[in-house]
Design a protein around this motif. Structure first.
Motif, PDB file in Angstrom:
ATOM      1  N   CYS A   1      28.836  -0.486  97.904  1.00 25.10           N
ATOM      2  CA  CYS A   1      28.061  -1.692  97.046  1.00 25.10           C
ATOM      3  C   CYS A   1      29.265  -2.662  96.884  1.00 25.10           C
ATOM      4  CB  CYS A   1      27.535  -1.303  95.854  1.00 25.10           C
ATOM      5  SG  CYS A   1      26.635  -2.629  94.953  1.00 25.10           S
TER       6      CYS A   1
ATOM      7  N   GLU B   1      36.198   3.584  93.359  1.00 23.49           N
ATOM      8  CA  GLU B   1      36.426   2.464  93.479  1.00 23.49           C
ATOM      9  C   GLU B   1      37.565   1.900  94.547  1.00 23.49           C
ATOM     10  OE1 GLU B   1      37.030  -1.447  90.396  1.00 23.49           O
ATOM     11  OE2 GLU B   1      36.233   0.613  89.619  1.00 23.49           O
TER      12      GLU B   1
ATOM     13  N   ILE C   1      25.083  -9.126  93.721  1.00 21.68           N
ATOM     14  CA  ILE C   1      25.143  -7.673  94.384  1.00 21.68           C
ATOM     15  C   ILE C   1      25.300  -8.316  95.927  1.00 21.68           C
ATOM     16  CG2 ILE C   1      24.362  -5.631  95.257  1.00 21.68           C
ATOM     17  CD1 ILE C   1      25.122  -5.557  92.604  1.00 21.68           C
TER      18      ILE C   1
ATOM     19  N   LYS D   1      34.074  -6.611  93.306  1.00 20.79           N
ATOM     20  CA  LYS D   1      34.265  -5.270  93.068  1.00 20.79           C
ATOM     21  C   LYS D   1      33.809  -4.333  94.374  1.00 20.79           C
ATOM     22  CE  LYS D   1      32.149  -1.639  90.122  1.00 20.79           C
ATOM     23  NZ  LYS D   1      33.358  -0.829  89.959  1.00 20.79           N
TER      24      LYS D   1
ATOM     25  N   SER E   1      26.907   1.312  88.510  1.00 25.59           N
ATOM     26  CA  SER E   1      28.358   1.029  88.678  1.00 25.59           C
ATOM     27  C   SER E   1      28.626  -0.520  88.363  1.00 25.59           C
ATOM     28  CB  SER E   1      29.066   1.553  89.492  1.00 25.59           C
ATOM     29  OG  SER E   1      30.662   1.342  89.610  1.00 25.59           O
ATOM     30  N   SER E   2      27.942  -1.279  89.484  1.00 23.01           N
ATOM     31  CA  SER E   2      28.041  -2.672  89.376  1.00 23.01           C
ATOM     32  C   SER E   2      27.402  -3.481  88.366  1.00 23.01           C
ATOM     33  CB  SER E   2      27.378  -3.240  90.708  1.00 23.01           C
ATOM     34  OG  SER E   2      28.232  -3.122  92.000  1.00 23.01           O
TER      35      SER E   2
ATOM     36  N   SER F   1      30.145  -6.265  95.102  1.00 22.93           N
ATOM     37  CA  SER F   1      29.651  -7.365  94.178  1.00 22.93           C
ATOM     38  C   SER F   1      30.592  -8.287  93.768  1.00 22.93           C
ATOM     39  CB  SER F   1      29.418  -6.549  92.756  1.00 22.93           C
ATOM     40  OG  SER F   1      28.454  -5.393  92.887  1.00 22.93           O
TER      41      SER F   1
ATOM     42  N   TRP G   1      29.689  -3.303  85.536  1.00 25.76           N
ATOM     43  CA  TRP G   1      31.007  -3.983  85.677  1.00 25.76           C
ATOM     44  C   TRP G   1      30.604  -5.333  85.379  1.00 25.76           C
ATOM     45  CZ3 TRP G   1      31.647  -7.630  89.801  1.00 25.76           C
ATOM     46  CH2 TRP G   1      32.870  -8.182  90.019  1.00 25.76           C
TER      47      TRP G   1
ATOM     48  N   ASP H   1      32.707  -0.597  95.510  1.00 27.80           N
ATOM     49  CA  ASP H   1      32.592   0.916  95.220  1.00 27.80           C
ATOM     50  C   ASP H   1      32.034   1.643  96.549  1.00 27.80           C
ATOM     51  OD1 ASP H   1      32.998   1.025  92.494  1.00 27.80           O
ATOM     52  OD2 ASP H   1      30.944   0.469  91.830  1.00 27.80           O
TER      53      ASP H   1
END
Length: 150
Positions: free
Chosen positions: A76, A7, A87, A60, A108-109, A78, A112, A62
């Motif tokens: 990714c 991250e 996304i 976010k 992961s997204s 987001s 979140w 990643d």
């Protein structure tokens, strides 16, 4: 396979530029009607829209790091704004596809979003990129509507 999900802070957004540029070339190749858009579209323009979202929402980022080569091979991006999740962009280099790495990024997204109680989540898929649709469907996404542009 020595690949880790890392991250990153929004201030490190520039790390995705080479990967984003590869994604833009994919869109250029697959585009049916808007090739000129992707020919002219720059990373700077894309990041300006993300910066605007960051002013009123949260972002976010990643990234996938191949520890053997010390290269980032996917990402990714987001966002959450006004309790709407998106996304924004997801990409994995060709040589690393079909290894489950896209699933790691998506999970992961989605976690979140869940942690932030966001249930309205969207993904924009460029028209012509039909091969991406089964991947998104596997995470519960379906076509909601068509937006036509001129």
């Amino acid at each position: 396979m020595n690949i880790f999900l890392v991250e990153k802070d929004f201030t490190e957004i520039g790390l995705i530029q080479p990967l984003w540029e590869q994604l833009n070339l994919v869109h250029l190749d697959k585009s049916v009607y808007f090739k000129s858009k992707y020919e002219k579209f720059t990373f700077k323009q894309r990041i300006e829209s993300i910066n605007k979202k960051a002013q009123t929402g949260i972002i976010k980022l990643d990234m996938l790091l191949d520890k053997d080569t010390e290269n980032y091979i996917g990402y990714c991006l987001s966002s959450i704004e006004d309790n709407l999740g998106e996304i924004e962009s997801i990409y994995i280099e060709n040589n690393y596809r079909k290894l489950g790495l896209g699933g790691k990024l998506m999970k992961s997204s989605l976690k979140w979003f869940k942690d932030h109680q966001v249930i309205n989540i969207s993904i924009g898929v460029a028209y012509g990129n039909d091969e991406a649709l089964p991947f998104y469907r596997s995470f519960g996404f379906n076509i909601a509507n068509y937006i036509l542009k001129k």
